[in-house]
Design a protein around this motif. Sequence first.
Motif, short mmCIF file in Angstrom:
data_model
loop_
_atom_site.label_atom_id
_atom_site.label_comp_id
_atom_site.label_asym_id
_atom_site.label_seq_id
_atom_site.Cartn_x
_atom_site.Cartn_y
_atom_site.Cartn_z
N GLN A 14 21.90 -2.37 -0.46
CA GLN A 14 22.07 -3.64 -1.17
C GLN A 14 23.13 -3.51 -2.27
O GLN A 14 23.94 -4.41 -2.47
CB GLN A 14 20.74 -4.08 -1.76
CG GLN A 14 20.77 -5.45 -2.40
CD GLN A 14 19.40 -5.88 -2.89
OE1 GLN A 14 18.46 -5.09 -2.96
NE2 GLN A 14 19.28 -7.14 -3.23
N ASP A 17 26.57 -3.26 -0.63
CA ASP A 17 26.98 -4.59 -0.18
C ASP A 17 27.44 -5.45 -1.35
O ASP A 17 28.40 -6.22 -1.23
CB ASP A 17 25.84 -5.29 0.56
CG ASP A 17 25.51 -4.63 1.88
OD1 ASP A 17 26.30 -3.78 2.35
OD2 ASP A 17 24.44 -4.96 2.45
N ALA A 18 26.77 -5.31 -2.49
CA ALA A 18 27.18 -6.07 -3.68
C ALA A 18 28.56 -5.63 -4.15
O ALA A 18 29.39 -6.46 -4.51
CB ALA A 18 26.15 -5.90 -4.79
#
Length: 81
Positions: A14, A17-18
């Motif tokens: 996550q 991806d950020a």
Amino acid sequence: MRQFADDLRRLPAQMHDAAASVNKKSADEFERTVRRNMPRSDEGPHIADTIEHTLGDAKYAEHIVSIGNDQLPYVLISTEK
């Protein structure tokens, strides 16, 4: 750079991806700014037509904005003294 890539790979998906999302947004904004401000004339070809936004190395969450090509170089950098 290798250490950065290793650190980035260890982050949760996550977070990676950020980082990729922020890099894409930054590259998109840069591309728009360059396209908007690059001078053009009535004659071509134009360096603005060479602007490309591509994905780079995924492990670095890279987004690359390139300007210029062999026929229309944007900047020539020499490390020779």
